[in-house]
Design an enzyme around this catalytic site. Structure first.
Site, PDB file in Angstrom:
ATOM      1  N   GLU A 114      -2.971  -5.546   9.261  1.00  0.00           N
ATOM      2  CA  GLU A 114      -3.069  -4.400  10.177  1.00  0.00           C
ATOM      3  C   GLU A 114      -4.358  -3.659  10.301  1.00  0.00           C
ATOM      4  OE1 GLU A 114      -0.327  -1.862   7.610  1.00  0.00           O
ATOM      5  OE2 GLU A 114       1.423  -3.369   7.951  1.00  0.00           O
ATOM      6  N   PRO A 115      -5.254  -4.268  10.635  1.00  0.00           N
ATOM      7  CA  PRO A 115      -6.552  -3.746  10.780  1.00  0.00           C
ATOM      8  C   PRO A 115      -6.759  -2.781  11.798  1.00  0.00           C
ATOM      9  CG  PRO A 115      -6.558  -5.737  11.824  1.00  0.00           C
ATOM     10  CD  PRO A 115      -5.168  -5.520  11.264  1.00  0.00           C
ATOM     11  N   TYR A 128     -10.524   6.782  14.120  1.00  0.00           N
ATOM     12  CA  TYR A 128     -10.080   8.127  13.502  1.00  0.00           C
ATOM     13  C   TYR A 128     -11.124   8.989  14.182  1.00  0.00           C
ATOM     14  CZ  TYR A 128      -7.798   4.693  10.680  1.00  0.00           C
ATOM     15  OH  TYR A 128      -6.986   3.568  10.073  1.00  0.00           O
ATOM     16  N   TYR A 131     -14.124  14.190   5.197  1.00  0.00           N
ATOM     17  CA  TYR A 131     -14.357  13.145   4.150  1.00  0.00           C
ATOM     18  C   TYR A 131     -15.827  13.091   3.768  1.00  0.00           C
ATOM     19  CZ  TYR A 131     -10.140  11.252   6.735  1.00  0.00           C
ATOM     20  OH  TYR A 131      -9.206  11.573   7.487  1.00  0.00           O
ATOM     21  N   ARG A 186     -14.286  13.734  10.844  1.00  0.00           N
ATOM     22  CA  ARG A 186     -14.595  13.001   9.733  1.00  0.00           C
ATOM     23  C   ARG A 186     -15.630  13.426   8.680  1.00  0.00           C
ATOM     24  NH1 ARG A 186     -15.916   8.195   9.298  1.00  0.00           N
ATOM     25  NH2 ARG A 186     -14.336   7.622   7.807  1.00  0.00           N
ATOM     26  N   CYS A 189     -16.311  28.130  14.504  1.00  0.00           N
ATOM     27  CA  CYS A 189     -16.365  29.217  13.529  1.00  0.00           C
ATOM     28  C   CYS A 189     -16.240  28.921  12.371  1.00  0.00           C
ATOM     29  CB  CYS A 189     -15.748  30.501  14.159  1.00  0.00           C
ATOM     30  SG  CYS A 189     -16.511  31.056  15.832  1.00  0.00           S
TER      31      CYS A 189
HETATM   32  N1  LLP Z   1      -1.731  -0.036   7.515  1.00  0.00           N
HETATM   33  C1  LLP Z   1      -1.391   1.177   6.940  1.00  0.00           C
HETATM   34  C2  LLP Z   1       0.093   1.358   6.269  1.00  0.00           C
HETATM   35  C3  LLP Z   1      -2.248   2.256   6.922  1.00  0.00           C
HETATM   36  O1  LLP Z   1      -1.767   3.315   6.332  1.00  0.00           O
HETATM   37  C4  LLP Z   1      -3.620   2.070   7.503  1.00  0.00           C
HETATM   38  C5  LLP Z   1      -4.566   3.284   7.516  1.00  0.00           C
HETATM   39  C6  LLP Z   1      -3.893   0.922   8.248  1.00  0.00           C
HETATM   40  C7  LLP Z   1      -3.079  -0.135   8.132  1.00  0.00           C
HETATM   41  C8  LLP Z   1      -5.187   0.784   8.811  1.00  0.00           C
HETATM   42  O2  LLP Z   1      -6.215   1.016   7.973  1.00  0.00           O
HETATM   43  P1  LLP Z   1      -7.535   0.479   8.440  1.00  0.00           P
HETATM   44  O3  LLP Z   1      -8.004  -0.909   8.525  1.00  0.00           O
HETATM   45  O4  LLP Z   1      -8.082   1.224   9.551  1.00  0.00           O
HETATM   46  O5  LLP Z   1      -8.590   0.899   7.212  1.00  0.00           O
HETATM   47  N2  LLP Z   1      -8.643   9.155   9.002  1.00  0.00           N
HETATM   48  C9  LLP Z   1      -9.363   8.118   7.650  1.00  0.00           C
HETATM   49  C10 LLP Z   1      -8.439   6.826   7.513  1.00  0.00           C
HETATM   50  C11 LLP Z   1      -7.305   6.848   7.256  1.00  0.00           C
HETATM   51  C12 LLP Z   1      -6.436   5.526   7.187  1.00  0.00           C
HETATM   52  C13 LLP Z   1      -4.864   5.807   6.869  1.00  0.00           C
HETATM   53  N3  LLP Z   1      -4.318   4.372   7.036  1.00  0.00           N
HETATM   54  C14 LLP Z   1     -10.801   7.982   8.244  1.00  0.00           C
HETATM   55  O6  LLP Z   1     -11.221   8.640   9.228  1.00  0.00           O
HETATM   56  O7  LLP Z   1     -11.400   7.425   7.420  1.00  0.00           O
END
Ligand code: LLP
Length: 415
Positions: free
Chosen positions: A274-275, A372, A317, A313, A343
């Site tokens: 799930e990328p 994101y 973070y 972001r 603000c």
């Molecule tokens: N599968 C599940 C169940 C997830 O919760 C996520 C991300 C992914 C797949 C995808 O993960 P990725 O491949 O994108 O790392 N808003 C944050 C990132 C939050 C990720 C949440 N879950 C940011 O801006 O860094």
């Protein structure tokens, strides 16, 4: 391949000058490279080679319809986490039989919509959720394919807000309890317990924790099979990071997948991933225009027209995003905070950043903003959400128009 390069001092996305987009569409504006998105998807898909697999793009990273359509056409599946995401992906032509539904708080209407659409599988995170899916599947007269999301208690070495695979987190079912949960779930006649899933966190710069989690999940699958469960698929989640800072190196998708391939080969399992970030992050920039320069005390500020409502972001973070002037301006001569009009002191895009000389009117590209970025934007300070543009070679199209003031008050009533 990085689609953002200077040609004759002008920063381009593929073959389109970003200055042209900024002039025609205005700023702030997100710009995405179609070829980068498709290339990254193919890197996953091809590296799995001959083993049965499904690459389910985590659409929470960027759910613009045009991005979803590109990926659907390339053959991608999708990882959704809400009824809204299901609605979007179906609108974009996504194939329901390639959708997995993740998330710790699925509501009854959302589960029912997913059953009606005929999605591939639910990644379930608790026993009450299993019971609810069973009841709703019974009412519809269908069977629901299930993968229980297990929490392998692996330290993901990332920002603590986006780490999910330790026992202190709300996600999944502890590995030690998983077998008992599958045993108890046998009572649910409308569930097909055919998968196991996990996701340990996001922005992982090293694949080691992901591979460690995969080993733990594969060992669980062997134990479940020994108990008579017909486990057909394993979903290993997303999480592979990308480089944001100049000294970081993006982990190669193909290398990571080859390592997964080696682990899964010969096990008669369909493997799923799930990328999100690794498919779209590097495809996008946020264009912003310099409004003012200002000094307070000893500190220098570059005030731009994009803010924390457009890209949260950095504020949320402490994330780093590279900033490039759209017209090359030579060496860095300036150290400044790049801040927006909102603000709040937390409204910054970069802090103490070395930048070339910038003048009001200069357009900047905030890099690696394809994941994101827009999806986490808001209308805080009654700021309209930005436009989004998709570039394909020498062509570009607005794929989401900038919101209007009327969009801002839609549904409100001044009684
Ligand atoms: N599968 C599940 C169940 C997830 O919760 C996520 C991300 C992914 C797949 C995808 O993960 P990725 O491949 O994108 O790392 N808003 C944050 C990132 C939050 C990720 C949440 N879950 C940011 O801006 O860094």
């Amino acid at each position: 391949m990085n689609p953002f390069i200077y040609k004759e001092h002008a920063l381009h996305c593929e073959n389109v000058a970003l200055a042209e987009i900024a002039a025609r569409v205005g700023t702030p504006c997100y710009v995405y490279s179609a070829s980068t998105i498709v290339e990254n998807y193919h890197a996953y898909d091809e590296a799995f080679g001959d083993i049965p697999h499904m690459v389910c793009y985590a659409m929470k990273a960027n759910s613009n319809l045009a991005v979803l359509r590109l990926l659907a056409k390339a053959g991608a599946g999708f990882d959704i986490v809400s009824g809204g995401e299901l609605f979007r992906v179906l609108k974009a032509g996504g194939d329901p039989s390639k959708i997995v539904f993740s998330g710790v708080g699925k509501t009854a209407p959302e589960i029912d919509e997913a059953l009606a659409a005929g999605i591939f599988s639910f990644n379930c995170e608790s026993e009450p959720e299993l019971a609810l899916i069973d009841a709703l599947a019974h009412r519809r007269g269908v069977k629901a394919r299930i993968a229980v999301r297990v929490n392998p208690d692996v330290d993901a070495d990332t920002h603590h807000y986006i780490s999910t695979g330790s026992l202190e987190h709300k996600f999944g079912i502890a590995l030690a309890e998983a077998e008992k949960v599958y045993e108890r779930a046998r009572q649910h006649a409308n569930l097909v317990l055919e998968g196991v899933s996990c996701h340990i966190g996001s922005k992982l710069m090293d694949s080691a924790p992901l591979l460690e989690a995969a080993d733990l999940v594969l060992a669980l699958i062997e134990r479940l099979r020994a108990k008579g469960f017909d486990i057909q698929h394993v979903d290993l989640g997303g999480g592979l990071g990308v480089a944001y800072e100049p000294e970081e190196v993006t982990p190669a998708i193909r290398d990571y997948v080859r390592q997964l391939h080696a682990k899964v080969q010969g096990r008669s399992l369909r493997v799923m991933v799930e990328p999100g970030r690794s498919i779209v992050a590097a495809s996008g920039v946020l264009l912003a225009k310099t409004l003012y320069r200002k000094k307070t005390g000893g500190k220098e500020f570059v005030i731009v027209d994009a803010a924390m409502n457009d890209l949260i972001r950095p504020a949320l973070y402490s994330a780093y995003h590279e900033i490039l002037p759209v017209r090359a301006r030579g060496a860095a001569t300036l150290r400044a905070d790049v801040v927006g009009p909102v603000c709040e002191t937390g409204d910054f895009i970069a802090r103490d950043r070395d930048l070339p000389e910038l003048l009001p009117g200069d357009v900047l590209a905030v890099c690696t903003a394809g994941a994101y970025g827009f999806v986490q934007s808001s209308t805080y300070n009654a700021r309209r959400r930005a436009a989004e543009v998709l570039v394909e070679g020498s062509e570009w199209r607005v794929v989401r128009t900038r919101e209007t003031y009327d969009d801002l008050i839609r549904g409100e009533e001044a009684l």
